[in-house]
Enzyme design. Sequence first.
Site, PDB file in Angstrom:
ATOM      1  N   LYS A 491      63.107  61.021   2.458  1.00 13.29           N
ATOM      2  CA  LYS A 491      62.406  60.839   1.181  1.00 13.29           C
ATOM      3  C   LYS A 491      62.475  62.114   0.360  1.00 13.29           C
ATOM      4  CE  LYS A 491      58.084  62.147   3.391  1.00 13.29           C
ATOM      5  NZ  LYS A 491      56.877  61.707   4.066  1.00 13.29           N
ATOM      6  N   ARG A 589      44.909  56.641   2.874  1.00 12.99           N
ATOM      7  CA  ARG A 589      45.860  56.690   1.774  1.00 12.99           C
ATOM      8  C   ARG A 589      46.333  55.254   1.594  1.00 12.99           C
ATOM      9  NH1 ARG A 589      50.941  60.801   2.432  1.00 12.99           N
ATOM     10  NH2 ARG A 589      51.654  59.159   3.845  1.00 12.99           N
ATOM     11  N   TYR A 718      57.521  89.969 -19.502  1.00 12.44           N
ATOM     12  CA  TYR A 718      56.455  89.495 -20.388  1.00 12.44           C
ATOM     13  C   TYR A 718      55.132  90.201 -20.119  1.00 12.44           C
ATOM     14  CZ  TYR A 718      59.206  85.525 -22.081  1.00 12.44           C
ATOM     15  OH  TYR A 718      60.144  84.732 -22.680  1.00 12.44           O
ATOM     16  N   MET A 767      61.105  81.837 -17.196  1.00 14.63           N
ATOM     17  CA  MET A 767      61.487  80.440 -16.985  1.00 14.63           C
ATOM     18  C   MET A 767      62.801  80.321 -16.204  1.00 14.63           C
ATOM     19  SD  MET A 767      62.115  77.405 -19.754  1.00 14.63           S
ATOM     20  CE  MET A 767      60.519  77.546 -20.538  1.00 14.63           C
TER      21      MET A 767
HETATM   22  C1  LIG Z   1      56.651  62.181   5.280  1.00 15.93           C
HETATM   23  C2  LIG Z   1      56.207  61.293   6.327  1.00 15.93           C
HETATM   24  C3  LIG Z   1      56.517  61.573   7.684  1.00 15.93           C
HETATM   25  C4  LIG Z   1      57.177  62.832   8.133  1.00 15.93           C
HETATM   26  O1  LIG Z   1      56.268  63.891   8.246  1.00 15.93           O
HETATM   27  P1  LIG Z   1      56.744  65.344   8.722  1.00 15.93           P
HETATM   28  O2  LIG Z   1      55.483  66.092   8.897  1.00 15.93           O
HETATM   29  O3  LIG Z   1      57.595  65.872   7.640  1.00 15.93           O
HETATM   30  O4  LIG Z   1      57.485  65.122   9.968  1.00 15.93           O
HETATM   31  C5  LIG Z   1      56.190  60.620   8.632  1.00 15.93           C
HETATM   32  N1  LIG Z   1      55.566  59.478   8.267  1.00 15.93           N
HETATM   33  C6  LIG Z   1      55.232  59.190   6.988  1.00 15.93           C
HETATM   34  C7  LIG Z   1      54.537  57.900   6.686  1.00 15.93           C
HETATM   35  C8  LIG Z   1      55.541  60.087   5.971  1.00 15.93           C
HETATM   36  O5  LIG Z   1      55.203  59.806   4.712  1.00 15.93           O
END
Ligand SMILES: *Cc1c(COP(=O)(O)O)cnc(C)c1O
Length: 823
Positions: A491, A589, A718, A767
Amino acid sequence: MMHTSYSVEQIVNILDCKLIKGNESTIISVLSFDSRKLSEPESTIFFALKGRRDGHNYIADAYKSGVRNFVVSEFPTHIEIYKKANFFIVNNVIEALHKLVATHRRKYDYPVIGVTGSNGKTITKEWLYQLLAMDENIIRSPKSYNSQIGVPLSVWNLDSRHTLAIIEAGISLPGEMERLEYIIRPDIGILTNIGLAHSEGFKNLEEKISEKLALFKDAEIFIYNPKYLQSFTGEVPGRKHFTWGWNGGETLHIVDSSLVDDGRSQQLTALFKGKIIEACIPFGDAASIENAICCWATLLALGYDPQIVSSRLSRLQPVSMRLELKDGLNNCTLIDDSYSLDLSSLAIALNFLNQQNQHTTRTLVLSDIPGTGLDPALLYKQASEIIKANGVDRLIGIGTEIQKYGDLFAMEKQFFNDTSALLAAIDDLSIHDETVLLKGARIFEFERISKALVKKVHETVMEINLSALEANLNYYRSLLNPGVKITTMVKAFSYGSGSYEIANLLQFNKVDYLAVAIADEGVALRQAGITLPIMVLNPDVDGYQTMIEHDLQPEIYSIRVLNDFTAILRRHNKTGYNIHLKLDTGMHRLGFMEEELPALLNALINNDAIKVTSVFSHLTSSEDPESDLFTDQQIAIFERMTASLENALQYPFIKHISNTSAITRRRDAQFDMVRLGIGLYGVDSVYQGVESPLKTVATLKTCISQIKDLSAGDTVGYNRRGVMKADGRVATVKIGYADGYSRKQGNGAGKMLVNGQVVPTIGNICMDMCMIDISGVDAREGDEVIVFNDRVTVYDLARNQDTIPYEILTGISQRVKRVYFYE
Ligand SMILES: *Cc1c(COP(=O)(O)O)cnc(C)c1O
């Protein structure tokens, strides 16, 4: 490479083992341990090694691909289905491998050079090759093949055409060098150096040194720098010694090293046999100087005239052992391996090409292959076979030699006399939408082709080490209970590291699932040819249609989502569509709470549109020992809820709850599958601040645009926040907060590496750029600057920003080019 050959009877004699003979008789010339990488199955002998995975489980695959010879320690079940196969039954497969190769080694009495050390082995080996290739027919280890498996593969290639072998050896545990020594049996021993950190698997420095020295037990001559043996109390091996170093008293005593006018080369002066001798090497960094001196010593030890050695050293070429994956023009992907060429490295590069699925066409640009005494007709025949086995669609041959054998290549092909001729015609070749592998011998200067085909990169890049990523995957796999599956999280652009580049590698390494956050990420993977099952964690209604079209599997986390998705499936007349149920065991969540179970069960029963493939939950604090009670509670709730679901559904599904830190800390919570995220990318907070078994995957690099000499009291940037405390130098580098380098890294909080030295930022981060204080550091405009790697880490950056490494990695903006390489 495929010159070595043995009959079945010879192998039985060498291994002194039992044979179950099949009804096909073959000549054995290729060693294999991996059923996915077979280039000449008919003449392959497959060793069923017991490592992380048991090779015995891959015999069926290998047999299907045409392999007919197997070395095993367990009697295969269903032997009747392997009618054509020979089985060599041994007690220990890796020992049998070592014995076979050690016996092979002893057939040759030309000198074998053995190289080991903590760093510089591969460069030293490659440079020795460059320095000696004009006098000898050299066989050397491909790439950095130096392990318990790499060494046998290297030594197996020795044959009667050669006059010299250069083999490198690397170890990580006590006892390993003894076995490598048995295989290599070097006549000439080279120790490059010894890292002082006693990381690795050794008790202390003394044990580490004595292990490394085991390689030279029977060496005729041993070449080393005594500095590295200072804390060694045992006897130095080797019948004769040739030493080098700066201290005085060495055989080759370096008295001076100084920068030449060109600003890069080093002039070295040494005392040798009572005379002053000199050498100039075209490199200036400390590691290259050390490796070059090591080569200098070796050639002198071999009896070369000092003047000849000097002139050869001045022509040393840079060595790159990496296969780089780059974005090319016209929607191409380029694999750049343009530094050296022989059959073994060609096979490795083609294998990598074959793993790439993002384009349907695979093109190989190949130069003449420098001969190592092999009859050219045979050489190109062998090359054509490996090329064919790896699915190349088009060949562009460069050179007069390869053209003569053009008929051997059964695919679309074009030939050019030299690199310039190709470059002149490049627009007519219509290279587009394909994966192109560049594989050329040094003298063909394929870097010119690479330049012409690659998209110009912004000079701030994030380098992704695919071999490190693979090693991390294997590390976590080694922690899994038998049969546990693995989902890898890709992801958020693979935690900032890339898309299909990573997914291809994971698919090749046979992970079970990929997980992405949103449907579009999954679609991009499908379009790049990824066929693994893909889970979408955060699907939304607009994406349902696309998900079904691209065979993506949603996470279902509420009754509303379940009903909406079911409705779409019904409209498409789909039944049994794979979905993943998300349970909320404490994160609060997404997911079904325990009290919603009855409603969920009700909605699932008699819903034939979907099939529950897996049921999972997510831990809130798996990395934190202080939260272990809460984690226990989450696991207990998960067990209760999945039991009810199992009861109601009456069919099995996969259960999973562990993320990275849970894999490391909670073996009791692996269930049927784990979800590996950030650990894959080399970060696991369990290993923060301690010696980590993980490898660093991402290196963020930029470079110096301008350098200014400033006086005490001058201000920088800056709002004049940076103030020079004394006279000094400031460099402006090409990275700013728009690239993901936060303003919180300003005013000295953030550190970067310039030519190996740690320097602080000065003033506010802008930037697109920022300034660093390089007072006292040897640096020039255009020099590379490291923003993070394994020394300045993402943890350090995270601390300055009061955040976690996840946010640092995913926050590097998309305009920072990702460059991939494989070692
Ligand atoms: C991102 C995620 C993981 C992985 O977590 P890590 O700590 O990066 O291993 C596992 N399960 C779900 C549902 C996630 O969203």
